[in-house]
Design a protein around this motif. Structure first.
Motif, PDB file in Angstrom:
ATOM      1  N   LEU A 269       4.181  -4.979  -2.319  1.00 20.89           N
ATOM      2  CA  LEU A 269       3.202  -6.562  -2.256  1.00 20.89           C
ATOM      3  C   LEU A 269       2.346  -6.097  -1.939  1.00 20.89           C
ATOM      4  O   LEU A 269       1.694  -7.514  -1.784  1.00 20.89           O
ATOM      5  N   GLY A 270       1.902  -5.290  -1.406  1.00 18.60           N
ATOM      6  CA  GLY A 270       0.244  -4.715  -1.709  1.00 18.60           C
ATOM      7  C   GLY A 270       0.091  -4.178  -0.702  1.00 18.60           C
ATOM      8  O   GLY A 270      -1.281  -4.599  -0.207  1.00 18.60           O
ATOM      9  N   ALA A 271       0.823  -3.881   0.282  1.00 17.10           N
ATOM     10  CA  ALA A 271       0.382  -2.887   1.663  1.00 17.10           C
ATOM     11  C   ALA A 271      -0.545  -1.242   1.061  1.00 17.10           C
ATOM     12  O   ALA A 271      -0.335  -1.057   0.115  1.00 17.10           O
ATOM     13  N   SER A 272      -0.820  -0.990   1.840  1.00 17.03           N
ATOM     14  CA  SER A 272      -1.423   0.633   1.438  1.00 17.03           C
ATOM     15  C   SER A 272      -1.135   1.664   2.943  1.00 17.03           C
ATOM     16  O   SER A 272      -1.141   1.178   4.378  1.00 17.03           O
ATOM     17  N   THR A 273      -0.525   2.297   2.784  1.00 19.46           N
ATOM     18  CA  THR A 273      -0.874   4.039   3.659  1.00 19.46           C
ATOM     19  C   THR A 273      -2.552   3.922   4.387  1.00 19.46           C
ATOM     20  O   THR A 273      -2.744   4.071   3.896  1.00 19.46           O
ATOM     21  N   VAL A 274      -2.500   4.108   5.196  1.00 18.89           N
ATOM     22  CA  VAL A 274      -3.423   4.359   6.177  1.00 18.89           C
ATOM     23  C   VAL A 274      -3.360   5.389   7.710  1.00 18.89           C
ATOM     24  O   VAL A 274      -2.140   5.451   8.080  1.00 18.89           O
ATOM     25  N   ASP A 275      -4.410   6.382   7.089  1.00 21.39           N
ATOM     26  CA  ASP A 275      -4.356   7.583   8.781  1.00 21.39           C
ATOM     27  C   ASP A 275      -5.485   7.082   9.836  1.00 21.39           C
ATOM     28  O   ASP A 275      -6.271   6.838   9.456  1.00 21.39           O
ATOM     29  N   VAL A 276      -4.587   5.980  11.043  1.00 26.41           N
ATOM     30  CA  VAL A 276      -5.902   6.064  11.817  1.00 26.41           C
ATOM     31  C   VAL A 276      -5.692   7.328  13.155  1.00 26.41           C
ATOM     32  O   VAL A 276      -5.574   6.750  14.153  1.00 26.41           O
ATOM     33  N   GLY A 277      -5.306   8.148  11.920  1.00 25.74           N
ATOM     34  CA  GLY A 277      -5.275   9.250  13.949  1.00 25.74           C
ATOM     35  C   GLY A 277      -3.833   9.348  14.103  1.00 25.74           C
ATOM     36  O   GLY A 277      -3.233  10.421  15.382  1.00 25.74           O
TER      37      GLY A 277
ATOM     38  N   GLU B 115      -5.835  -6.985   3.203  1.00 20.28           N
ATOM     39  CA  GLU B 115      -7.253  -7.183   3.705  1.00 20.28           C
ATOM     40  C   GLU B 115      -7.699  -5.633   4.920  1.00 20.28           C
ATOM     41  O   GLU B 115      -8.565  -6.338   5.552  1.00 20.28           O
ATOM     42  N   GLY B 116      -6.762  -5.254   4.925  1.00 17.76           N
ATOM     43  CA  GLY B 116      -7.094  -4.103   5.887  1.00 17.76           C
ATOM     44  C   GLY B 116      -6.735  -3.601   7.339  1.00 17.76           C
ATOM     45  O   GLY B 116      -7.060  -2.628   7.859  1.00 17.76           O
TER      46      GLY B 116
ATOM     47  N   ALA C 193      -1.707 -14.774   4.073  1.00 19.04           N
ATOM     48  CA  ALA C 193      -0.604 -16.024   4.415  1.00 19.04           C
ATOM     49  C   ALA C 193       0.776 -15.478   2.947  1.00 19.04           C
ATOM     50  O   ALA C 193       1.711 -15.185   3.698  1.00 19.04           O
ATOM     51  N   GLU C 194       0.543 -15.623   1.417  1.00 17.12           N
ATOM     52  CA  GLU C 194       0.985 -15.000   0.978  1.00 17.12           C
ATOM     53  C   GLU C 194       1.856 -13.475   1.188  1.00 17.12           C
ATOM     54  O   GLU C 194       3.446 -13.275   1.117  1.00 17.12           O
ATOM     55  N   PHE C 195       0.887 -12.525   1.472  1.00 13.62           N
ATOM     56  CA  PHE C 195       0.906 -11.097   1.320  1.00 13.62           C
ATOM     57  C   PHE C 195       2.749 -10.943   3.011  1.00 13.62           C
ATOM     58  O   PHE C 195       3.574 -10.340   2.115  1.00 13.62           O
TER      59      PHE C 195
END
Length: 140
Positions: free
Chosen positions: A101-109, A123-124, A19-21
């Motif tokens: 803030l705590g996000a991360s980059t991701v590869d989902v194709g 939390e992904g 929630a804070e994120f």
């Protein structure tokens, strides 16, 4: 007759942290925190943009978000995700802010050369950062 999107509920191992994120991402505030097991956030009705918020509420709903504690973590790609767009900065500046803030980059194709950036919250849960809506950043 139609319905409107009132809120989105997200399962979470740590609802308060998530929630804070999302409060940081969206400029929301915590409405209710039931012992950290259910946390609801939404737009701050007392914020300087309250008139704008009232205008938005007369049109499409500005949904709140609810985070519910569950024992298990996320284990596969989301079936639904959020698309967010910066409203007062360019996309790169907003990306830097979200990462801080705590996000991360991701590869989902998604492949290279997209106009959006795929990210994950702490939390992904995947979400996309779309093009900026700030004045001068894009044309209709």
């Amino acid at each position: 007759m139609t319905s409107r999107l009132e809120w989105a509920t997200i399962d979470s191992v740590d609802p308060r942290r998530l929630a804070e994120f999302w409060c940081g991402v969206l400029g929301y505030v915590v409405y209710e925190d039931k012992n950290g097991t259910v946390v609801e956030i939404g737009p701050d009705p007392e914020a300087p943009g309250a008139e704008r918020l009232a205008d938005l509420r007369r049109g499409p709903a500005v949904p709140s978000m609810s985070f519910v504690q569950v024992p298990e973590g996320k284990n596969s790609k989301n079936r639904v995700h959020f698309e967010i767009a910066p409203i007062d900065s360019d996309q790169r500046t907003e990306l830097d802010r979200l990462l801080a803030l705590g996000a991360s980059t991701v590869d989902v194709g998604q492949g290279e050369g997209r106009s959006w950036v795929v990210l994950a919250d702490p939390e992904g849960n995947e979400f996309c950062l779309a093009r900026s809506l700030a004045p001068g950043e894009f044309e209709l």
